[in-house]
Each structure stands twice: as C-alpha cells, then as structure tokens.
Design a protein around this motif. Structure first.
Motif, mmCIF file in Angstrom:
data_model
loop_
_atom_site.group_PDB
_atom_site.id
_atom_site.type_symbol
_atom_site.label_atom_id
_atom_site.label_comp_id
_atom_site.label_asym_id
_atom_site.label_seq_id
_atom_site.Cartn_x
_atom_site.Cartn_y
_atom_site.Cartn_z
ATOM 1 N N ALA A 116 0.855 -1.187 0.000
ATOM 2 C CA ALA A 116 0.000 0.000 0.000
ATOM 3 C C ALA A 116 0.889 1.235 0.000
ATOM 4 O O ALA A 116 1.738 1.394 0.886
ATOM 5 N N THR A 117 0.691 2.110 -0.989
ATOM 6 C CA THR A 117 1.464 3.338 -1.115
ATOM 7 C C THR A 117 0.528 4.532 -0.976
ATOM 8 O O THR A 117 -0.534 4.571 -1.617
ATOM 9 N N ALA A 118 0.908 5.477 -0.162
ATOM 10 C CA ALA A 118 0.030 6.619 0.132
ATOM 11 C C ALA A 118 -0.312 7.403 -1.123
ATOM 12 O O ALA A 118 0.568 7.745 -1.915
ATOM 13 N N ARG A 119 -1.598 7.720 -1.306
ATOM 14 C CA ARG A 119 -2.056 8.650 -2.333
ATOM 15 C C ARG A 119 -2.271 10.041 -1.742
ATOM 16 O O ARG A 119 -2.245 11.043 -2.463
ATOM 17 N N THR A 120 -2.563 10.098 -0.424
ATOM 18 C CA THR A 120 -2.781 11.377 0.257
ATOM 19 C C THR A 120 -1.989 11.379 1.559
ATOM 20 O O THR A 120 -1.529 10.340 2.026
ATOM 21 N N ALA A 121 -1.847 12.557 2.134
ATOM 22 C CA ALA A 121 -1.302 12.649 3.485
ATOM 23 C C ALA A 121 -2.278 12.007 4.473
ATOM 24 O O ALA A 121 -3.464 11.830 4.183
ATOM 25 N N ALA A 122 -1.775 11.648 5.633
ATOM 26 C CA ALA A 122 -2.642 11.114 6.692
ATOM 27 C C ALA A 122 -3.511 12.243 7.242
ATOM 28 O O ALA A 122 -3.022 13.342 7.513
ATOM 29 N N TYR A 123 -4.799 11.947 7.410
ATOM 30 C CA TYR A 123 -5.759 12.939 7.901
ATOM 31 C C TYR A 123 -6.233 12.518 9.292
ATOM 32 O O TYR A 123 -6.787 11.439 9.471
ATOM 33 N N ALA A 230 -9.101 10.888 -9.152
ATOM 34 C CA ALA A 230 -7.790 10.993 -9.797
ATOM 35 C C ALA A 230 -6.971 12.166 -9.267
ATOM 36 O O ALA A 230 -5.771 12.030 -9.009
ATOM 37 N N ASP A 231 -7.592 13.345 -9.096
ATOM 38 C CA ASP A 231 -6.830 14.546 -8.777
ATOM 39 C C ASP A 231 -6.862 14.912 -7.304
ATOM 40 O O ASP A 231 -5.943 15.549 -6.790
ATOM 41 N N GLU A 232 -7.923 14.537 -6.588
ATOM 42 C CA GLU A 232 -8.026 14.763 -5.162
ATOM 43 C C GLU A 232 -9.041 13.782 -4.591
ATOM 44 O O GLU A 232 -9.798 13.152 -5.335
ATOM 45 N N CYS A 233 -9.025 13.630 -3.288
ATOM 46 C CA CYS A 233 -9.891 12.644 -2.639
ATOM 47 C C CYS A 233 -10.810 13.349 -1.654
ATOM 48 O O CYS A 233 -10.562 14.482 -1.228
ATOM 49 N N LEU A 234 -11.880 12.657 -1.297
ATOM 50 C CA LEU A 234 -12.870 13.210 -0.385
ATOM 51 C C LEU A 234 -13.096 12.218 0.745
ATOM 52 O O LEU A 234 -13.200 11.004 0.504
ATOM 53 N N HIS A 235 -13.150 12.721 1.966
ATOM 54 C CA HIS A 235 -13.416 11.849 3.113
ATOM 55 C C HIS A 235 -14.516 12.457 3.965
ATOM 56 O O HIS A 235 -14.508 13.662 4.253
#
Length: 398
Positions: A116-123, A230-235
């Motif tokens: 598993a490789t990070a796509r985003t910083a840890a939130y 693809a460009d950003e993620c939503l949580h």
C-alpha cells in the motif's frame, strides 16, 4: 516492563511504552486497510490489546460472489515492532507512506504479498469520545489515508496481479488478459485503490468487563466514506444519536500527493480543505440495514452520488463476529477461516449488518471509487429504524 521502543524518545508519560491506556482493558491499537476495484474487495485488520495480552488479525476477500476470510489470534508480543500473528503480517516499510501486507494461508485459499502506497497525506479525524455516565464507551483517535495497491493475491487458487491499471486475474491456465482496466469506469482514478486506517484508544472489545447494566440503550449510527478520485480525494464520516444529531463528524478534501510531498506534519495539513455542514441521504434497502445508494450533500449545488457495486461484511475481519470478535482470548496461537456466499450474508443477523460497500462515486465531472461503511444498531429516526435490528421501511415511490 521495558521493551525495545523504550530506547526511542517517544514516551508520553513516565511509564514505559508497553504500559498503555492507563491500564484500561478495552484499550486497543489497530491497523486497518481496504483495497478494491470494480471486480473485488479485500480488507485486513490487525489489532493489539496490550491490557488484555492479546493480538489478533484477519484478512478477507470478496470476489465472484464469495467472501473468504482467515483469522488469527495469540498472545501479544512485548516487542511492538512485531506486527504479525499466525499467517498475517503488517509491515511498516516507511511510516505513513508505504506498508506491506503478507498473508500465507494457502490451506484456506488466501495468499497475499501486497504493498500500500500513500495517495494522500494522513488525515487526523476529530477525536471521538462517548461516555455512559462516567464510563468511557469510546475514546478514539483515527488517522485516515488514501492508498494505491500493488502486488500479488491468490484467492481460491486463482492468482491476481494488482497493478496501476487494476486487478489482472490469470488463474490456473488463464490467459491473463485482465479483468480490471480503469477501476473508475472511464475517466476516473485507475488501479486498485483503498484506505489505510490507523486508530487507537478505548472502544468495546470481545468479552465485556463485568459491571452494572449500562443506563444508555444500545444505539450506533456510523457512516465512513473515504472516496478516491484521480486529482483529489474526499473523506466524510459521521456518528449520530437516535434522533440523527451528530456527536462527531468530519469532511475534508485531500489533495493527491506529488513526488516528495510530505505525508504528515503542518506542511501536509496545509493542503487539506475542511468542509462544513455536509449532510447525507442514505437510500436504505427495504427490510435491511444496508444501502441501495447514497448522496453526500456538500453544499449548495454540490453533491456526490454513490452507486453500490459490491458489499463486504465486516465480520470478515472480526467486527461483530460471534467467534472472532476483536480482543478475545483463543489461546497462544489459533488460526481459523470461513467462506460464505455473498447472498447468504444479506440479512439482518447482528453479525451481518456492519458493512462496507464499494461505491462508484460521481462528484461533478469526476468519477471515482470509494467505500461507504455503514453500521446502524438500534433506533435512528431519520432512517426509519425503531428497534434494535429492524429493517428499513420501504421508500415511498417517486
């Protein structure tokens, strides 16, 4: 009791590191991952319960209408860097950036070596605290992070390669021509993606602590929706009381990492855009406690539509499992497994109502993939739930 971590400057109190959570027997520290494309879903959980002396783990895959799981439980190691039990291991290759999952249970139809490789910083989600009088029912911190997956997975004798373009299944003698492709169905994020979830604190575990009956009636309403684009993620996540009032919630837009971008700290936090006033509309399947779809209402004129593709029962990694529930003592080292058809699990049985659904997510012009986790126990007026495990009422026809 000293352990190797006591050689590092990481102490939070005067106690050695192995003394956790003020001695509370429900203290836990857990890794949780999921991964998915349009054709499969997998999850892994590994938890330590230092004040119960237990470590347990599970790995589960849903594919071709079957959910397969392997479980392991044993005595917690004093060395906290040993994050493995039985055939399941979680390795921290680079903190908050790269993790490796290894599963070696061919006798149960599951073998994996996945990265598993990070796509985003840890939130860091808001701390979730819930008390019944003076008793802490929950006091939890969670770090959520979107990831991409690569590696090899064998399920029921079929070999699956996870790559940047999806899951490619060759099988025994197969042609390997691929079942994955663009996991978001055209113009979205490609490959096998998912979520890394690190959480710790106090929450209810397997065998309850002897005590007077609780005054608070059993009730949980929990939604958790990490979505990969693809460009950003939503949580988005929320926990509500029986009247639908949130007692913890958060929503954030997380930028996708570029080369060399930080995965923790103030610089990583600068790129996160927090949203206020997000609401949800879950369309519950009549007679059940799982969705037939949902909408996240982000603000005026902006929403995310969620279309279910597959349902995973969280019992596959121990949640609400009548035997393999988290933090239960089985012996020095015990391994088990089970296999179910998906259709057999689509019920109101208490161990089947906690689910994660793989969702095709549409957010304006974006198309992506994510999950919507759902756990509804007891009444929740906005959803039409009135009893402990009654099903949703039929929705009125439009």
């Amino acid at each position: 009791m000293l352990t190797p971590f006591d050689d590092y400057p990481v102490h939070q109190t005067a106690l050695p590191v192995a003394h956790a959570g003020g001695g509370h027997p429900d203290h836990y520290d857990r890794f949780w991952f999921n991964g998915y494309d349009e054709h499969m879903f997998f999850a892994v959980a590994l938890g330590l319960y230092p004040n119960r002396g237990i470590i347990d783990a599970a790995f589960s895959v849903v594919r071709d209408g079957v959910q397969r799981s392997v479980f392991a439980s044993g005595r917690v190691p004093l060395d906290r860097t040993r994050t493995s039990v039985g055939p399941i291991a979680v390795d921290i290759v680079e903190p908050m950036r790269v993790s490796r999952i290894r599963v070696d249970a061919p006798e149960h139809g599951l073998v994996a070596d996945l990265t598993a490789t990070a796509r985003t910083a840890a939130y860091e989600e808001p701390r979730a605290t819930r008390n019944d009088g003076t008793y802490p029912l929950m006091d939890v911190t969670r770090a959520t992070q979107m990831v991409s997956w690569s590696g090899q997975l064998t399920v029921g004798g079929q070999s699956i390669q996870l790559t940047a373009t999806g899951s490619d299944a060759a099988g025994d003698g197969g042609d390997g021509d691929g079942i994955g492709g663009d996991c978001a169905g055209g113009d979205g994020v490609v490959g096998v993606v998912g979520t890394k979830d690190r959480s710790w604190g106090v929450r209810g575990l397997g065998d309850p602590i002897p005590a007077a009956p609780r005054r608070m009636k059993p009730q949980t309403f929990f939604l958790w929706a990490p979505l990969n684009f693809a460009d950003e993620c939503l949580h988005y996540t929320v926990m509500e009381d029986e009247n639908g009032r949130p007692w913890t919630e958060t929503a954030a837009v997380l930028p996708v990492l570029g080369a060399g971008d930080p995965v923790f700290g103030p610089e990583a936090d600068l790129g996160i855009r927090r949203l206020r006033g997000v609401r949800h509309d879950v369309r519950w399947a009549a007679g059940l406690r799982r969705s037939e779809g949902a909408t996240l209402l982000l603000g005026p004129g902006e929403s995310v539509e969620l279309e279910p593709l597959r349902t995973f029962r969280m019992k596959g990694v121990g949640y609400l499992h009548p035997v393999w529930g988290h933090g239960r003592w089985h012996g020095e080292l015990v391994v088990g497994a089970e296999t179910h058809k998906e259709s057999e699990l689509d019920t109101l049985a208490p161990d089947c109502i906690h689910v994660q659904q793989v969702m095709r997510a549409r957010w304006g012009d974006r198309t992506g993939l994510g999950v919507l986790e759902q756990l509804a126990i007891g009444p929740h007026a906005p959803s039409g739930f009135r009893k402990l495990f009654d099903g949703a009422p039929a929705r009125p026809e439009a």
